[in-house]
Design an enzyme around this catalytic site. Structure first.
Site, mmCIF file in Angstrom:
data_model
loop_
_atom_site.group_PDB
_atom_site.id
_atom_site.type_symbol
_atom_site.label_atom_id
_atom_site.label_comp_id
_atom_site.label_asym_id
_atom_site.label_seq_id
_atom_site.Cartn_x
_atom_site.Cartn_y
_atom_site.Cartn_z
ATOM 1 N N LYS A 14 -19.686 -16.989 -11.446
ATOM 2 C CA LYS A 14 -19.639 -18.245 -12.213
ATOM 3 C C LYS A 14 -19.965 -18.004 -13.691
ATOM 4 C CE LYS A 14 -22.690 -20.490 -9.572
ATOM 5 N NZ LYS A 14 -23.032 -19.483 -8.532
ATOM 6 N N ARG A 128 -26.602 -6.300 -9.610
ATOM 7 C CA ARG A 128 -27.060 -7.026 -10.796
ATOM 8 C C ARG A 128 -28.580 -6.946 -10.918
ATOM 9 N NH1 ARG A 128 -25.393 -13.285 -11.243
ATOM 10 N NH2 ARG A 128 -27.229 -13.634 -9.970
ATOM 11 N N ARG A 146 -31.229 -17.624 -0.746
ATOM 12 C CA ARG A 146 -30.326 -18.345 -1.658
ATOM 13 C C ARG A 146 -29.017 -18.699 -0.957
ATOM 14 N NH1 ARG A 146 -30.365 -14.217 -6.323
ATOM 15 N NH2 ARG A 146 -28.909 -15.567 -7.427
HETATM 16 P P1 AMP Z 1 -28.380 -19.297 -11.003
HETATM 17 O O1 AMP Z 1 -28.659 -18.628 -12.307
HETATM 18 O O2 AMP Z 1 -27.354 -20.376 -11.117
HETATM 19 O O3 AMP Z 1 -28.069 -18.318 -9.894
HETATM 20 O O4 AMP Z 1 -29.731 -20.044 -10.564
HETATM 21 C C1 AMP Z 1 -30.910 -19.319 -10.284
HETATM 22 C C2 AMP Z 1 -31.886 -20.205 -9.539
HETATM 23 O O5 AMP Z 1 -32.245 -21.330 -10.351
HETATM 24 C C3 AMP Z 1 -31.374 -20.801 -8.239
HETATM 25 O O6 AMP Z 1 -31.498 -19.909 -7.143
HETATM 26 C C4 AMP Z 1 -32.298 -22.020 -8.108
HETATM 27 O O7 AMP Z 1 -33.584 -21.644 -7.661
HETATM 28 C C5 AMP Z 1 -32.424 -22.492 -9.545
HETATM 29 N N1 AMP Z 1 -31.337 -23.461 -9.879
HETATM 30 C C6 AMP Z 1 -30.296 -23.268 -10.739
HETATM 31 N N2 AMP Z 1 -29.509 -24.352 -10.789
HETATM 32 C C7 AMP Z 1 -30.051 -25.253 -9.923
HETATM 33 C C8 AMP Z 1 -29.692 -26.558 -9.510
HETATM 34 N N3 AMP Z 1 -28.576 -27.156 -9.959
HETATM 35 N N4 AMP Z 1 -30.487 -27.182 -8.611
HETATM 36 C C9 AMP Z 1 -31.604 -26.590 -8.130
HETATM 37 N N5 AMP Z 1 -32.000 -25.367 -8.468
HETATM 38 C C10 AMP Z 1 -31.240 -24.691 -9.354
#
Ligand code: AMP
Length: 191
Positions: A14, A128, A146
């Site tokens: 993403k 990563r 996750r």
């Molecule tokens: P990401 O960088 O998108 O992989 O997000 C890393 C972590 O941030 C996720 O595993 C969640 O713990 C938290 N997080 C990111 N976006 C959200 C969201 N929209 N809702 C809840 N937690 C989030």
């Protein structure tokens, strides 16, 4: 406005694909994960709270995340559109976003869902983790958590957007350039 949601499980690409889309369509990027990580780095109140969830591979509560996104959108006026990366991740977040945008006479233009095999996702995340410094990429247990969160809370959004006729599924395996070309083709169709 062109408002894109880039959707997919952890490790789907993403963030990587957002970079190209931002440049091509002149969009404003909102990665909720990046905002949380910035707050963690700065040890803000939001960061301290979010860290408790992120380090375990759990989602940050909706009440916190939704408010943060609404503030971000309100703070960016006169933009071409947004790319929402890693948001929404629950039906409640999706509904809140629709409500919030419609109050501003806006809506989501398209949801680009990247599809990647689970083995490939785990491989990418562990790789990563070696360089990102992200604690949530480093342990296989956290990665698995996750995925569990994704399957139980986030995946239901696919049918939510399918019912709205906004879902576009794109194969997220192969070269970054060929995936990018497929994403652009989907966006250009609706423009
Ligand atoms: P990401 O960088 O998108 O992989 O997000 C890393 C972590 O941030 C996720 O595993 C969640 O713990 C938290 N997080 C990111 N976006 C959200 C969201 N929209 N809702 C809840 N937690 C989030």
């Amino acid at each position: 406005m062109l408002n894109i949601i880039i959707f997919g499980p952890p490790g789907a690409g993403k963030g990587t694909q957002s970079e190209g889309l931002i440049e091509k369509y002149k969009l404003t990027h909102l990665s909720t994960g990046d905002v949380f990580r910035k707050n963690i780095g700065e040890q803000t109140k939001l960061g301290v709270l979010a860290k408790q969830y992120i380090d375990k591979g759990e989602l940050v509560p909706d009440s916190v995340t939704i408010g943060m996104v609404e503030n971000f959108v309100s703070d960016h006026v006169n933009v071409n559109g947004f790319i929402f990366d890693g948001f929404p991740r629950t039906i409640e977040q999706g509904e809140a976003l629709d409500k919030f945008l419609s109050a501003r006479k806006e809506d989501i233009s398209i949801v680009l869902a990247l599809e990647v095999d689970e083995d490939e996702l785990v491989r990418r995340l562990l790789e990563r983790g070696k360089t990102s410094g992200r604690k949530d990429d480093a342990s296989e247990d956290t990665i698995r958590n996750r995925f569990k969160e994704y399957e139980s809370k986030t995946e239901p959004l696919l049918s939510y957007y399918e019912q709205q006729g906004k879902l576009s599924r794109v194969k997220g395996m192969g070269s970054i350039d060929s995936i990018f070309a497929d994403l652009c083709e989907a966006v250009d169709k609706i423009k």
